[in-house]
Design an enzyme around this catalytic site. Structure first.
Site, short mmCIF file in Angstrom:
data_model
loop_
_atom_site.label_atom_id
_atom_site.label_comp_id
_atom_site.label_asym_id
_atom_site.label_seq_id
_atom_site.Cartn_x
_atom_site.Cartn_y
_atom_site.Cartn_z
N HIS A 61 1.02 -1.29 0.10
CA HIS A 61 -0.04 0.06 -0.06
C HIS A 61 0.79 1.26 -0.09
CE1 HIS A 61 -3.79 -2.01 1.78
NE2 HIS A 61 -3.23 -2.69 0.80
N GLU A 63 0.87 3.96 1.75
CA GLU A 63 1.49 4.23 3.33
C GLU A 63 2.52 3.27 3.72
OE1 GLU A 63 -3.18 5.05 2.87
OE2 GLU A 63 -1.66 3.46 2.38
N CYS A 91 -6.08 2.11 5.80
CA CYS A 91 -6.63 0.83 6.30
C CYS A 91 -5.92 0.46 7.59
CB CYS A 91 -6.43 -0.28 5.14
SG CYS A 91 -4.83 -0.81 5.08
N CYS A 94 -2.24 -0.48 7.35
CA CYS A 94 -1.33 1.06 7.04
C CYS A 94 -1.37 1.82 8.57
CB CYS A 94 -1.81 1.70 6.16
SG CYS A 94 -1.67 0.89 4.58
#
Length: 160
Positions: A61, A63, A91, A94
């Site tokens: 992801h 992040e 999410c 993260c």
């Protein structure tokens, strides 16, 4: 102090626009369009976009990617004094990474009502059991961030 607020808002907007550029780049690669940057002392330390498909990695992801890059750049897995900008509310995975990295602040654009961990389905950062607390600011350039992600998924539904 009130005179500082427009300046801070303008800084948030400027940094979020850079994260949006990364999100657009991710979309061009057929990745979910999320971009993130790490700032420390007014300097961009790291930039990244989503790369799960490209990296064949479910944890890639934006992040998480940007935290990895920033940690290497600073030579420390802890990132005190850093602010992370993300175009979409992180999410749970993260959010956990942001807490473990000890970033000072998270600034995000569009809320993610289903999977978001800051204001969506859960507010992970509000848990009282965390050793580290970070400031969370949501809704920066929300309309632009939301439009990008919605148009990406709309085009995917039409293509099918």
């Amino acid at each position: 102090m009130p005179d500082e607020l427009p300046q801070v808002a303008a800084q948030h907007d400027a940094y979020m626009r850079q994260a949006l550029e990364l999100a657009n780049e991710a979309a061009r690669l057929q990745e979910v369009p999320v971009g993130a940057i790490v700032i420390r002392d007014g300097e961009i330390i790291a930039r990244a976009g989503n790369a799960q498909i490209t990296a064949c990695d479910p944890t890639a992801h934006a992040e998480v990617n940007v935290l990895r890059i920033a940690s290497k750049a600073l030579g420390n897995y802890r990132l005190p004094g850093c602010t992370v900008y993300s175009t979409v509310e992180p999410c749970l995975m993260c959010a956990g990474a942001l807490l473990h990295a000890r970033v000072d602040c998270l600034v995000y654009g569009a809320p993610e009502p289903r999977a978001g961990a800051a204001s969506g389905s859960v507010n992970y950062f509000a848990e009282m059991t965390h050793v580290h607390k970070l400031e969370v600011i949501g809704g920066v350039l929300e309309g632009e961030c939301r439009q990008l992600i919605q148009s990406f998924f709309k085009s995917r539904r039409v293509d099918k």
